[in-house]
Motif scaffolding. Structure first.
Motif, PDB file in Angstrom:
ATOM      1  N   TRP A 102       2.299   1.220   6.108  1.00  0.00           N
ATOM      2  CA  TRP A 102       3.098   2.279   6.739  1.00  0.00           C
ATOM      3  C   TRP A 102       4.380   1.773   7.392  1.00  0.00           C
ATOM      4  O   TRP A 102       5.378   2.476   7.452  1.00  0.00           O
ATOM      5  N   TRP A 103       4.347   0.548   7.908  1.00  0.00           N
ATOM      6  CA  TRP A 103       5.449  -0.031   8.684  1.00  0.00           C
ATOM      7  C   TRP A 103       6.593  -0.512   7.805  1.00  0.00           C
ATOM      8  O   TRP A 103       7.673  -0.823   8.312  1.00  0.00           O
ATOM      9  N   ASP A 104       6.388  -0.635   6.503  1.00  0.00           N
ATOM     10  CA  ASP A 104       7.293  -1.374   5.621  1.00  0.00           C
ATOM     11  C   ASP A 104       8.563  -0.563   5.348  1.00  0.00           C
ATOM     12  O   ASP A 104       8.481   0.547   4.822  1.00  0.00           O
ATOM     13  N   PRO A 105       9.723  -1.127   5.687  1.00  0.00           N
ATOM     14  CA  PRO A 105      10.970  -0.383   5.436  1.00  0.00           C
ATOM     15  C   PRO A 105      11.183  -0.061   3.959  1.00  0.00           C
ATOM     16  O   PRO A 105      11.946   0.838   3.640  1.00  0.00           O
ATOM     17  N   ASN A 106      10.487  -0.775   3.072  1.00  0.00           N
ATOM     18  CA  ASN A 106      10.633  -0.529   1.632  1.00  0.00           C
ATOM     19  C   ASN A 106       9.494   0.296   1.047  1.00  0.00           C
ATOM     20  O   ASN A 106       9.395   0.423  -0.171  1.00  0.00           O
TER      21      ASN A 106
ATOM     22  N   HIS B 295      -2.193  -5.698   5.465  1.00  0.00           N
ATOM     23  CA  HIS B 295      -1.197  -5.804   6.531  1.00  0.00           C
ATOM     24  C   HIS B 295      -0.871  -7.282   6.805  1.00  0.00           C
ATOM     25  O   HIS B 295      -1.777  -8.125   6.814  1.00  0.00           O
TER      26      HIS B 295
ATOM     27  N   VAL C 145       0.015   6.786  14.604  1.00  0.00           N
ATOM     28  CA  VAL C 145       1.446   6.993  14.376  1.00  0.00           C
ATOM     29  C   VAL C 145       1.829   7.136  12.904  1.00  0.00           C
ATOM     30  O   VAL C 145       2.984   7.369  12.576  1.00  0.00           O
ATOM     31  N   ILE C 146       0.863   7.011  11.992  1.00  0.00           N
ATOM     32  CA  ILE C 146       1.233   6.955  10.569  1.00  0.00           C
ATOM     33  C   ILE C 146       1.585   8.344  10.028  1.00  0.00           C
ATOM     34  O   ILE C 146       0.867   9.314  10.274  1.00  0.00           O
TER      35      ILE C 146
END
Lengths: 273, 273
Positions: B183-187, B145, B225-226
């Motif tokens: 998990w957060w990555d837009p890609n 991360h 939240v994942i």
């Protein structure tokens, strides 16, 4: 070696001295010779917009931005409409205070579906653009660090912000580059180049290890690991020569006397930015 | 709705029960019917490699990976060579324990020059590949991360890890997808697709808000939240059907009795992964 930036570009982002009212912050900037200020909406709310405007006008300060609009995703259409309405008030405040930049912190997802929340951000911006444009205000999408993806913003890289902004003209939608949020990104320099003509703000602080708090843990410039001058040079190479906001959310700095904070930030700005 | 994954793929990443020795962890897995284990090097060091190997063989468990190699960047050439030598020992340990995966946590920068540190990671991997290949071990680059970019790893997105791995064959260098980190990555979904044939590990936990600690604050699957099932489905669509490691670094879970942790993680794996 690249030179220090001119003091003419230095802006106090008001959250850095969060204990100060707008009047105290404006007076503090004048005493310290800081020519710009970024105004937060909770400070405007304390005294009202017309009083805020008078304070700014009397001080002679320039307003680099209003912080902050955004917060688009919500569980229901009614709630999303409330957010739009609130953003319109933020645009009016920016225009009244004489800045053409409203910083957007786009907001977290109401549930696990982060892709849907990102869609709500796009929808919200699309709805706001005509209103913002008619007020001469550019919406500045500020990507937040990925560690805030769950609770503050689903826009988490400059590349993502660029893609969103590119649906509009640079006068309608730009991006805000905050070093704390983007410094780690292996694509940050290419994404700054890609943002050429669209950068409407540059925010500085530092990343310290260990971080005292995930939210209130930003460092004073020079105390951490961020290559501040390299990033400042990069945004200039991408055409941005506007104000540089010092935005530090840090409990220890909030607990320090404001004049002392401004003196330190001026020194560090010259030395490290 | 996609089905739960088979229990045949469940692996205890040993850091989840960090108070247990390797023997205790192996016995715990056998009691709980968890067929795989990921072994940490500090646990091997406690008892030695031959004793560790005997414990694994006697238990009948499969080893999904050894954690961890990496930590390539260092201030001097001599230090960087020490890291290479230590990585070679890690490769030997992986081979002895019967796994073909060494997880790489690539390490932080010794100074502010993160680009140079990333170059040191590439150099380190290049030096290791022939040795790893001769031992039948694939180096699995695990992006961490971005909040760990300053103190744990300068490899911070799956896209970055993919680009690094693509200099080699999939048998030489792969990538490890840990949901907490990506998990957060837009890609992320496109980068998982791009990693097709190169994914050598899939780690699960959860992202809880507020996070109790930046390092020891990961959540049990389902508590955060994942979108675990969506990510698991994505790695399967990219060809990965190997073991799924539960890797939770969390003080409260460390303070819980190990058998209880394994019972909970089995339930949550079926329900949420």
């Amino acid at each position: 070696m690249t030179q220090s930036p001119s003091i003419d570009r230095l802006s106090l982002n008001q959250i850095t001295t969060d204990r100060w009212s707008l009047r105290e912050a404006a007076e503090g900037c004048v005493r310290a010779g800081v020519p710009w200020i970024s105004v937060w909406r909770h400070k405007i709310a304390e005294i009202g917009l017309s009083e805020s405007k008078k304070i700014i006008q009397d001080s002679g300060l320039h307003v680099s931005s209003v912080c902050r609009g955004g917060m688009f995703p919500a569980a229901t259409a009614a709630e999303r409409q409330e957010r739009i309405d609130d953003n319109k008030r933020a645009i009016e405040e920016a225009a009244e205070l004489g800045t053409n930049v409203l910083v957007l912190v786009c907001g977290p997802s109401p549930d696990k579906d982060i892709a849907a929340a990102r869609g709500m951000v796009n929808d919200g911006i699309e709805q706001l653009v005509p209103f913002a444009e008619s007020h001469g205000v550019t919406l500045g999408i500020e990507p937040l660090h990925p560690m805030y993806a769950a609770d503050r913003s689903v826009v988490n890289t400059l590349g993502q912000a660029n893609r969103m902004a590119e649906n509009y003209t640079p006068n309608q939608v730009g991006v805000v580059v905050d070093v704390f949020h983007v410094w780690w990104d292996p694509n940050v320099y290419q994404d700054i180049q890609r943002a050429r003509g669209r950068i409407v703000g540059f925010h500085v602080s530092d990343w310290v290890v260990p971080m005292p708090d995930m939210f209130k843990g930003r460092g004073m410039m020079g105390d951490g690991v961020i290559e501040l001058r390299k990033l400042r040079t990069a945004v200039e190479e991408a055409g941005y020569y506007g104000p540089i906001e010092v935005e530090i959310i840090n409990q220890a700095i909030w607990d320090t006397q404001g004049d002392e904070v401004l003196a330190t930030m001026k020194d560090r700005y010259i030395e490290h930015v």
